[in-house]
Design an enzyme around this catalytic site. Sequence first.
Site, PDB file in Angstrom:
ATOM      1  N   LYS A  40       5.672  -5.968   2.206  1.00  0.00           N
ATOM      2  CA  LYS A  40       7.071  -5.452   2.177  1.00  0.00           C
ATOM      3  C   LYS A  40       7.798  -5.455   3.532  1.00  0.00           C
ATOM      4  O   LYS A  40       9.143  -5.687   3.609  1.00  0.00           O
ATOM      5  CB  LYS A  40       7.160  -3.834   1.474  1.00  0.00           C
ATOM      6  CG  LYS A  40       6.654  -3.754  -0.114  1.00  0.00           C
ATOM      7  CD  LYS A  40       7.760  -4.606  -0.979  1.00  0.00           C
ATOM      8  CE  LYS A  40       7.368  -4.599  -2.255  1.00  0.00           C
ATOM      9  NZ  LYS A  40       8.298  -5.495  -3.271  1.00  0.00           N
ATOM     10  N   GLU A  45      15.772   0.536  -3.344  1.00  0.00           N
ATOM     11  CA  GLU A  45      15.011   1.128  -4.364  1.00  0.00           C
ATOM     12  C   GLU A  45      13.597   1.238  -4.233  1.00  0.00           C
ATOM     13  O   GLU A  45      13.239   0.335  -3.411  1.00  0.00           O
ATOM     14  CB  GLU A  45      15.256   0.345  -6.039  1.00  0.00           C
ATOM     15  CG  GLU A  45      14.697  -0.895  -5.932  1.00  0.00           C
ATOM     16  CD  GLU A  45      14.795  -1.964  -4.959  1.00  0.00           C
ATOM     17  OE1 GLU A  45      15.731  -1.782  -4.167  1.00  0.00           O
ATOM     18  OE2 GLU A  45      14.064  -2.854  -4.679  1.00  0.00           O
ATOM     19  N   SER A  76      -1.810  -8.062  -0.790  1.00  0.00           N
ATOM     20  CA  SER A  76      -0.280  -7.776  -0.694  1.00  0.00           C
ATOM     21  C   SER A  76      -0.227  -6.334   0.040  1.00  0.00           C
ATOM     22  O   SER A  76       0.795  -6.123   0.619  1.00  0.00           O
ATOM     23  CB  SER A  76       0.749  -7.919  -1.741  1.00  0.00           C
ATOM     24  OG  SER A  76       0.334  -7.151  -2.809  1.00  0.00           O
TER      25      SER A  76
END
Lengths: 253, 399
Positions: B92, B114, B381
């Site tokens: 991220k 969000e 990830s």
Amino acid sequence: MAGDPDLGMTESLATACEAGGADILELGIPFSDPIADGPEIQDAGQRALHAGTRPRDVVELAARIRQKTEIPLVLMTYMNPVLAMGLPTFAERAASAGVDGVIVPDLSLEGSSEIREALEALGVDMIQLVAPSTPPARAGAIADASRGFLYVVARYGTTGVRSNVPEDLRDRIIALHRVSSLPLGVGFGVTTGDHVRAVAAAGADGVVVGSSIVRRAAERRNAEDVRKFVAELARGLVIERRPTSPVLRDNNL
Amino acid sequence: MVDAYVVRKRGYFGQFGGQYVPETLMPALHELEAAYDEAKVDPAFQEELESYYRHYGGRPTPLYFARRLTDHIGGAQIYLKREDLCHGGAHKFNNVMGQALLARRMGKKRLIAETGAGQHGVATAMVGAVLGLPVEVYMGAADIQRQSLNVFRMRLLGATVHRVEQGSQTLKDAINEALRDWVTNVENTYYLLGSVVGPHPYPTIVRDFQSVIGREIRQQSLQRNGRLPDLLVACVGGGSNAMGTFATFLDEERVELLGAEAGGRGAGPGEHSASLTWGRVGVLHGARSYVLQDADGQVLDTHSISAGLDYPGVGPQLSALKDTKRASFVAVTDEQALEGFHALATYEGILPALEPAHAVFVAMQRAREMRRDEVIVITISGRGDKDMATVADAIGVKL
């Protein structure tokens, strides 16, 4: 919002709104993710969905209301329910129900030509929205594309009850009247009778009140109460009008 | 005649994408697109981003050969792209760092975001702190409950976390609320969207910032093996780590692209989050893509053991890649994801997040059918710390 708490009540409320002095009725087709709406309409939509309200039910309700009155009827919903029904089907059903206009708040001008053409071919108006952030040239393009009236979003943010009317509204209305000959319907946050009269005094041709009526209807669950509420909203605006509905005329309301 | 700048139909991948948002946001999207187009070609912007990637984020992340897992399976060589080692514990960061620099460049004074699993919220809070921008994060009440550790991390990093009680109280509702905040405060606020979803230009911006993953995979593969991998595997919720992994390789037809979606408890409505596998084309959160919805177009509740995949939509470009068959997608159940999780823990000493554990499982399946001289890269990830309570619960252990 159609189907909150059930379609029968919505039908009574439609009659009550007209009797109270409304000139156009907007029927909401509930959607699970209404990003342009504040808490009042979100909650009403959720209640309608929990009650099992389907888009086709709302169009059928519009047809029943059309049997009773000639008042202009506008459907409000989001893009996804329209796509799920299929654009041609949606347009045909809306037209044959006697619906006069459609509002889709998550459909920008760029994506609107297909639905506008489908509706226009059947005599239904695609009503476009202009926002406070819309630059003048873009507002002109939106006005050119809009049919019926131009929906002027009165403020930044979602629909919902608010405590004031934005101060820049008069200037915006003057500017929009310059770029468009369409009537201007002003909404978003218009909550009280005083707000309605302030918006009208600012030069609006029409005033859209949604959340405030939806909330009142949800609190009282009483059509007669909503009639009085709408009458208070419309007080001072009604010049000289006869009910268009045969039902209302027959009852001498 | 209307100026081309005034009315533009842009941001489509085939039939997918577009800008389905309230008119109030359209000028902001135009402004964002123009600012991004400028920043993209500004060497100073790229240099600053690169510097943060390296010195703050820990990039490049390793491409690690999972020898014991490879031997255990006995098929293709399995490599792991270690985005779990990125600052914040997930990929991220790559996107958030880029967008936050863009926000600062645009003169925006406030970041909103969000979050589902909380990883994007944590990354935004982190970057808000390092750039001195206030951050507010919208998070579904159900996600707050199952990811309380990340809520605490966001607060420690100085962010305000707003609890979203509407709808299914998960990521989709958090996005709805973030969009409502943005439509209200659009003049001074930057909406830092966390995945390759939403209206144009977000799917492009997020893909571009995440594509550092694939660029590094390419370079590291060439360095180590003298050739490109045969198969890339990534998990898909909204799809940002998958698009970041795939983007560089779209024109390399020999490199197969495979996405692992959340199959949850099975194919029934509400039991999974596999939008590409079981969804229909619709419009959600400003873009046309595959959406999990009922016959009337009402968006369905979703389920996944991993909060980060628990989303009823998916990126428009991934939707297009499905239709052109350039990439394929499979649904991996909760149980299978746990199997992938345990395999990586047992054979490699890595606790992955449950999201990439979906990719690990499907990569293991595929490796069995492939030759030893073939190469698979799995994008890990994120790391699994946030999921310890969920895993413990799934295997009946009380912490």
